[in-house]
Design a protein around this motif. Structure first.
Motif, PDB file in Angstrom:
ATOM      1  N   ASP A 163       0.693  -1.185   0.151  1.00  0.00           N
ATOM      2  CA  ASP A 163      -0.034  -0.115  -0.035  1.00  0.00           C
ATOM      3  C   ASP A 163       0.817   1.336   0.066  1.00  0.00           C
ATOM      4  O   ASP A 163       0.329   2.177  -0.569  1.00  0.00           O
ATOM      5  CB  ASP A 163      -0.980  -0.025   1.267  1.00  0.00           C
ATOM      6  CG  ASP A 163      -2.224  -0.872   1.077  1.00  0.00           C
ATOM      7  OD1 ASP A 163      -2.164  -1.744  -0.071  1.00  0.00           O
ATOM      8  OD2 ASP A 163      -3.029  -1.218   1.853  1.00  0.00           O
ATOM      9  N   ASP A 183      -9.327  -8.749  -1.557  1.00  0.00           N
ATOM     10  CA  ASP A 183      -9.591  -7.207  -1.522  1.00  0.00           C
ATOM     11  C   ASP A 183      -8.443  -6.559  -2.369  1.00  0.00           C
ATOM     12  O   ASP A 183      -7.494  -5.777  -1.836  1.00  0.00           O
ATOM     13  CB  ASP A 183      -9.640  -6.871  -0.136  1.00  0.00           C
ATOM     14  CG  ASP A 183     -10.915  -7.220   0.489  1.00  0.00           C
ATOM     15  OD1 ASP A 183     -11.932  -7.113   0.177  1.00  0.00           O
ATOM     16  OD2 ASP A 183     -10.578  -7.851   1.645  1.00  0.00           O
ATOM     17  N   ASN A 185      -6.571  -4.059  -4.035  1.00  0.00           N
ATOM     18  CA  ASN A 185      -7.042  -2.592  -3.979  1.00  0.00           C
ATOM     19  C   ASN A 185      -5.775  -1.658  -4.511  1.00  0.00           C
ATOM     20  O   ASN A 185      -5.423  -0.358  -3.996  1.00  0.00           O
ATOM     21  CB  ASN A 185      -7.293  -2.172  -2.467  1.00  0.00           C
ATOM     22  CG  ASN A 185      -6.041  -2.365  -1.744  1.00  0.00           C
ATOM     23  OD1 ASN A 185      -5.153  -3.046  -1.989  1.00  0.00           O
ATOM     24  ND2 ASN A 185      -6.132  -1.696  -0.455  1.00  0.00           N
ATOM     25  N   ARG A 187      -4.547   0.412  -6.879  1.00  0.00           N
ATOM     26  CA  ARG A 187      -5.273   1.383  -7.855  1.00  0.00           C
ATOM     27  C   ARG A 187      -4.135   1.860  -9.043  1.00  0.00           C
ATOM     28  O   ARG A 187      -4.399   1.942 -10.047  1.00  0.00           O
ATOM     29  CB  ARG A 187      -5.827   2.442  -7.326  1.00  0.00           C
ATOM     30  CG  ARG A 187      -7.086   2.002  -6.542  1.00  0.00           C
ATOM     31  CD  ARG A 187      -7.958   3.254  -6.046  1.00  0.00           C
ATOM     32  NE  ARG A 187      -7.315   3.883  -4.985  1.00  0.00           N
ATOM     33  CZ  ARG A 187      -7.366   3.468  -3.686  1.00  0.00           C
ATOM     34  NH1 ARG A 187      -8.133   2.604  -3.459  1.00  0.00           N
ATOM     35  NH2 ARG A 187      -6.680   4.186  -2.848  1.00  0.00           N
ATOM     36  N   SER A 204     -11.784  -7.988  -6.229  1.00  0.00           N
ATOM     37  CA  SER A 204     -11.233  -6.687  -5.863  1.00  0.00           C
ATOM     38  C   SER A 204     -12.353  -5.897  -4.927  1.00  0.00           C
ATOM     39  O   SER A 204     -13.335  -6.669  -4.698  1.00  0.00           O
ATOM     40  CB  SER A 204     -11.198  -5.765  -7.084  1.00  0.00           C
ATOM     41  OG  SER A 204     -12.538  -5.982  -7.797  1.00  0.00           O
ATOM     42  N   THR A 205     -11.928  -5.026  -4.395  1.00  0.00           N
ATOM     43  CA  THR A 205     -12.758  -4.439  -3.528  1.00  0.00           C
ATOM     44  C   THR A 205     -13.934  -3.738  -4.092  1.00  0.00           C
ATOM     45  O   THR A 205     -13.889  -3.335  -5.265  1.00  0.00           O
ATOM     46  CB  THR A 205     -12.004  -3.068  -2.650  1.00  0.00           C
ATOM     47  OG1 THR A 205     -11.377  -2.386  -3.538  1.00  0.00           O
ATOM     48  CG2 THR A 205     -10.566  -3.569  -1.758  1.00  0.00           C
ATOM     49  N   SER A 207     -15.003  -0.937  -4.619  1.00  0.00           N
ATOM     50  CA  SER A 207     -14.780   0.342  -4.875  1.00  0.00           C
ATOM     51  C   SER A 207     -15.183   0.975  -6.258  1.00  0.00           C
ATOM     52  O   SER A 207     -15.193   0.317  -7.216  1.00  0.00           O
ATOM     53  CB  SER A 207     -13.502   0.985  -4.367  1.00  0.00           C
ATOM     54  OG  SER A 207     -12.984   2.251  -4.751  1.00  0.00           O
ATOM     55  N   TYR A 211      -9.000   2.204 -11.556  1.00  0.00           N
ATOM     56  CA  TYR A 211      -7.839   1.539 -11.256  1.00  0.00           C
ATOM     57  C   TYR A 211      -7.212   1.511 -12.736  1.00  0.00           C
ATOM     58  O   TYR A 211      -7.555   1.618 -13.720  1.00  0.00           O
ATOM     59  CB  TYR A 211      -8.418   0.040 -10.991  1.00  0.00           C
ATOM     60  CG  TYR A 211      -8.575  -0.265  -9.746  1.00  0.00           C
ATOM     61  CD1 TYR A 211      -7.839  -0.854  -8.921  1.00  0.00           C
ATOM     62  CD2 TYR A 211      -9.897   0.188  -9.077  1.00  0.00           C
ATOM     63  CE1 TYR A 211      -8.083  -1.603  -7.549  1.00  0.00           C
ATOM     64  CE2 TYR A 211     -10.215  -0.294  -7.834  1.00  0.00           C
ATOM     65  CZ  TYR A 211      -9.390  -0.844  -7.003  1.00  0.00           C
ATOM     66  OH  TYR A 211      -9.578  -1.220  -5.747  1.00  0.00           O
ATOM     67  N   PRO A 230     -12.347  -4.837 -10.858  1.00  0.00           N
ATOM     68  CA  PRO A 230     -12.676  -3.844 -10.316  1.00  0.00           C
ATOM     69  C   PRO A 230     -13.687  -3.196 -11.325  1.00  0.00           C
ATOM     70  O   PRO A 230     -13.569  -3.070 -12.550  1.00  0.00           O
ATOM     71  CB  PRO A 230     -11.439  -2.561 -10.339  1.00  0.00           C
ATOM     72  CG  PRO A 230     -10.168  -3.770 -10.292  1.00  0.00           C
ATOM     73  CD  PRO A 230     -10.782  -4.819 -11.073  1.00  0.00           C
TER      74      PRO A 230
END
Length: 610
Positions: A163, A183, A185, A187, A204-205, A207, A211, A230
């Motif tokens: 992250d 998850d 994430n 991006r 994927s999350t 969201s 991405y 995503p």
């Protein structure tokens, strides 16, 4: 200022290195201890290659003063031994590329090499024994753009491990033991390789963030369902081949379809267990160019909606269980290549391929099709397929289709460059079956058809350059004239005894490559071919297997060893003298015998009386 010292069995750099050396290659040597002395006290390197040595010790602070060092290759050494000392090798103040692959490193050991690498962008940890990516593994290398962890034993990735890497665009986690991603994430990531793991789920999350992922490789895993991607993505390349996909639904339930794949250009779902693909699956694929669904269990494939797959160029449906194939009018306008090999198809709409205006390559090997005649007065068999008037078709593969007949004008108004009719034993070709291909056809394959003679006139195919007639029963060559353009001819495994001199003479000006092995050739009946072979640029790649039989020998002789003298019969003059001598000898003997008999008859009788 580049110095190459690889493969010299060295234990250190040469002592006489010139000043200002920027690149030193000490790879594949015997270096064990990496110290200032080992590097001849030079610190101005820009690139340092030390792969494939036996390095197990690195002097602390060695790289501190190497402020210009940008590329460091330490792969294929024994750095796991050094890691036991728990000493950081840093700082690597300017290093941008670091290779630590194949060093026996396991979990936590990489920290000692990455703890102080502020500019590191490219990192390779391939082929080590890492089982876990911890949350702080890359905390000292926040500029990383590309990380390769291929061929480790990774089982776990802690939350947040990547992250903090805002610049990370490429991540290779292939050939590990990862079972799921729940998850996803990242991006900013553009390329993600998770192939050859034990993945059962990729999700994927939920969201709506954008991405950047463009390439996702999930091949060779154990996923039963399509990945949940995503929603807001720009994915262009997706490979989910060699999994256990049973449907294209994300979770197996009909209400959860795949997410929008508007930018997707390449989709590979080959080697799965798919039984069908509904047209609705393609609704949001406005950019797809390549679709590979080969080696599944699909029995029916249909595209009837004009709005679907408008950009697709290649569709591979080979090795399925196709029984039904439907393309509607005005569909697939850009489709150039259609692969239907190995489906055992027997039934197709006879005008199905005429509906594909851009079709150039058509693979129909290993099916069971019957070809329509172009003669309207002739009664066509039901469910036959037409190959005439396919306006852009250039490559057609019909091998192994159990074809029995090839009607006249089969390919009329179809500009074929390559035609493969091989592996159709007993194929009966009409004398006009190739009519219409006189100018376009360049490659013709007729191997393994059990042909004893060709009824079709190949000399009319003026553009033909490559022909394969191998593994048949030919006893005579097809007729060609001096207008032929044959450059490559394969006649292997036939029953040819004599190559007609007129035909070989006609081919002499164009023929460049000839395969002739495994034919029962007669040596003395093919002196024209022998002369052509010995006195031209003709290449016979299988010359070692080209043999012929001489009258005086029972065993075949390699044609390279044959000379014209072997085939010259002794002249009559050579027989005259022995014959005359024998006749004279016989006459002399007869004369002596006659004279002896006459002398006996002339002797008087002598008698005495008492």
């Amino acid at each position: 200022m580049d110095v190459f010292c690889s493969d010299l069995n060295l234990r250190s750099a040469p002592a006489n290195l010139p000043r200002g050396v920027q690149m030193l290659d000490l790879s594949r040597n015997q270096v064990q201890n990496l110290t200032h002395e080992t590097l001849a006290y030079h610190i101005g390197f820009h690139r340092l290659n030390l792969h494939s040595n036996k390095i197990h010790f690195i002097q602390p602070g060695l790289f501190k003063e190497m402020t210009d060092l940008k590329v460091l290759d330490l792969s294929r050494n024994h750095l796991n031994v050094f890691a036991h000392s728990k000493i950081n090798i840093g700082p690597l103040t300017a290093v941008q590329s670091l290779d630590l692959s194949s060093n026996g490193l396991y979990t936590g050991m990489s920290d000692y090499f990455l703890a102080d690498s502020p500019l590191l962008a490219n990192l390779s940890l391939n082929s080590n024994s890492i089982t876990k990516i911890a949350q702080n593994t890359f905390s000292g290398s926040l500029s990383l753009e590309k990380i390769s962890l291929h061929n480790n034993v990774i089982l776990e990735i802690e939350d947040g491990a990547f992250d903090t890497l805002d610049n990370l665009t490429e991540l290779d986690l292939s050939k590990n033991s990862i079972t799921c991603i729940t998850d996803f994430n990242l991006r900013n990531l553009k390329v993600l390789n998770l192939s050859k793991n034990s993945m059962e789920l990729f999700q994927s999350t939920k969201s709506t963030d954008s991405y950047s992922l463009q390439s996702l490789d999930l091949s060779e895993n154990k996923m039963p369902y399509f990945p949940l991607l995503p929603r807001n993505n720009v994915l262009q390349y997706l490979d989910v081949s060699r999994n256990q996909l049973q449907s294209v639904n994300v979770t197996g339930s009909p209400e959860r379809r795949t997410t929008v794949l508007y930018y997707l250009r390449y989709l590979d779902m080959s080697y799965n267990q798919l039984q069908s693909i509904p047209q609705s699956f393609f609704y949001c694929m406005a950019s797809l160019e390549v679709l590979n669904v080969s080696n599944n269990c699909i029995s029916s494939f249909s595209i009837t909606n004009e709005a679907l797959l408008q950009t697709v160029k290649i569709i591979n449906l080979s090795y399925n269980s196709l029984q039904s194939l439907t393309f509607g009018e005005n569909t697939l306008p850009l489709l150039e290549e259609l692969v239907l090999q190995g489906n055992d198809l027997t039934t197709l709409d006879h005008q199905i391929f005429q509906r594909l205006p851009s079709l150039k390559h058509l693979h129909l090997q290993q099916n069971n099709l019957e070809i329509c005649t172009s003669d309207r007065n002739h009664q066509d068999p039901p469910d036959c397929v037409s190959f005439s008037s396919i306006t852009n078709l250039e490559f057609l593969y019909l091998s192994d289709n159990n074809l029995r007949t090839l009607p006249a004008n089969t390919f009329g108004n179809t500009p074929l460059k390559l035609l493969d009719l091989s592996l159709n034993p007993g194929l009966d070709m009409d004398k006009d079956s190739l009519s219409g291909l006189e100018r376009s056809l360049v490659h013709l394959l007729l191997r393994e058809n059990n042909i004893s003679s060709l009824n079709t006139d190949l000399s009319s195919l003026r553009g033909l350059k490559h022909i394969d007639l191998s593994t048949n029963q030919l006893t005579t060559l097809p007729m060609w004239n001096k207008e032929s353009s044959i450059e490559s001819l394969n006649l292997q495994n036939n029953n040819l005894v004599t190559l007609e001199p007129s035909t070989m003479l006609a081919l002499e000006h164009s023929l460049k490559t000839l395969y002739m092995g495994s034919n029962p050739l007669s040596c003395c009946s093919n002196l024209g071919f022998l002369h052509m072979f010995q006195n031209s640029a003709l290449v016979v790649p299988d010359i070692e297997t080209v043999t012929c039989v001489l009258e005086d020998y029972s065993e075949p002789v390699n044609i390279e060893k044959v000379t014209e003298e072997m085939c010259q019969r002794p002249s009559i003059q050579n027989y005259v003298i022995p014959v005359v001598l024998i006749v004279l000898l016989v006459l002399i003997v007869l004369g002596l015998l006659i004279k002896c008999c006459q002398s006996r008859k002339r002797k008087p009788n002598r008698s005495f009386s008492a």
